[in-house]
Design a protein around this motif. Structure first.
Motif: not given
Length: 322
Positions: A108-125, A127-138
């Motif tokens: 029920v969550y998008t791919i970007g939301d799921q990767i962004s959640e991990v990034v935001r929890i562990h790096t305090k990034a 929302k925008r930075a976490a989305r950019l990191r998600s795109v970079e990882m994909l």
């Protein structure tokens, strides 16, 4: 070889059921060095996945519990570590690719939301930075149209694409150790090769140590530096890949290798190890492989052999090598 990043010593993980104690993992010892790829091989039900879940602190309790041993990650014993501490380590320093990507990704969550959640929890990034990191990882794991895929849901992707997403999710915070539990199961051969190439590239570029859990010796030969063979909750053989595949010492390992079809040989029937893997709650005394072993002696049915030297950097749990 560099310093071990993970050291498992005499790990015992039991499940407590109505029928008594079930020793799923019994006195397992392993080590993985920084930047190394270690293969953990064995038939279904031998304790490979329980070992990985023990490392991650994800054994369901009840009914499971680590009853003995140590799991040292960068010198810190994770056995008995609180849930708060494990949450800081999981996904950040130790990440895991689970066996079935469809059930591991939240539908029920998008791919970007799921990767962004991990990034935001562990790096305090942000929302925008976490989305950019998600795109970079994909993009890094070879997913085309990464900018569009971040807004799609797991059911919209193929099995191979979902497995790439799982790898992107696991690598998002540059972990020091990646545990991959059957990462190529149920994928076709070409996608399997791509996933293995991807993991090898991530290992080479990031220096991430990988524990690869599989039942496929072909995958081990392709990607691993060392291999540990597991049977009925025990490590029965360990060494570098070339030695194990060329000169196996334990009858179980020999049986696994003999059961692989060879292109140059024409046979009416493929070799198979006689009998079945014992259920963890019904283990006999002595060597656990003895009931299926064609070389078993009387001693094998009475006393469990220890892991002993079978060559340089080569260990085997068999009375034939003692």
């Amino acid at each position: 070889m560099t310093q071990p990043i993970l050291e498992i010593e005499n790990l015992q993980t039991y499940f407590f059921t109505d029928r008594g104690e079930v020793p799923a993992v019994d006195r397992v010892s392993l080590s993985i060095s920084e930047g190394e790829i270690l293969g953990l091989v064995g038939e279904s039900g031998c304790g490979k996945s329980v070992t990985s879940l023990s490392i991650m602190g994800l054994i369901p309790s009840p009914p499971g519990r680590i009853v003995g041993g140590q799991i040292r990650f960068r010198g810190e014993n994770l056995v008995g570590a609180g849930e708060r501490r494990m949450r800081k380590i999981r996904g950040n320093q130790i990440a895991m690719i689970f066996q079935e990507p469809m059930t591991s990704l939240n539908p029920v969550y998008t791919i970007g939301d799921q990767i962004s959640e991990v990034v935001r929890i562990h790096t305090k990034a942000t929302k925008r930075a976490a989305r950019l990191r998600s795109v970079e990882m994909l993009k890094k794991v070879g997913i085309p149209r990464a900018e569009a895929i971040v807004d799609e849901y797991p059911h919209q992707l193929s099995g191979g694409m979902r497995q790439r997403v799982m790898i992107a999710l696991a690598m998002a915070c540059n972990p020091k150790l990646l545990i991959a539990d059957e990462p190529t199961t149920a994928l076709d051969v070409t996608i399997q090769a791509q996933i293995l190439d991807l993991m090898r590239a991530l290992n080479r570029e990031s220096g991430t140590a990988i524990l690869l859990i599989t039942h496929d010796l072909g995958v081990v030969a392709e990607i691993c530096d060392r291999v540990a063979v597991m049977y009925a909750g025990n490590i029965v053989e360990e060494g570098d890949v070339r030695t194990i595949l060329k000169h196996p010492a334990h009858p179980y390992t020999i049986g696994l290798i003999n059961s692989i079809p060879k292109l140059e040989e024409k046979k009416q029937r493929l070799y198979s190890i006689p009998g079945n893997v014992p259920t963890p709650g019904e283990l006999a005394a002595g060597c656990r492989f003895a009931p299926r072993c064609e070389s078993a002696m009387e001693k094998c049915c009475v006393q469990m052999p220890e892991l002993t030297q079978a060559g340089a950097g080569h260990m085997s749990r068999c009375w034939l090598n003692n």
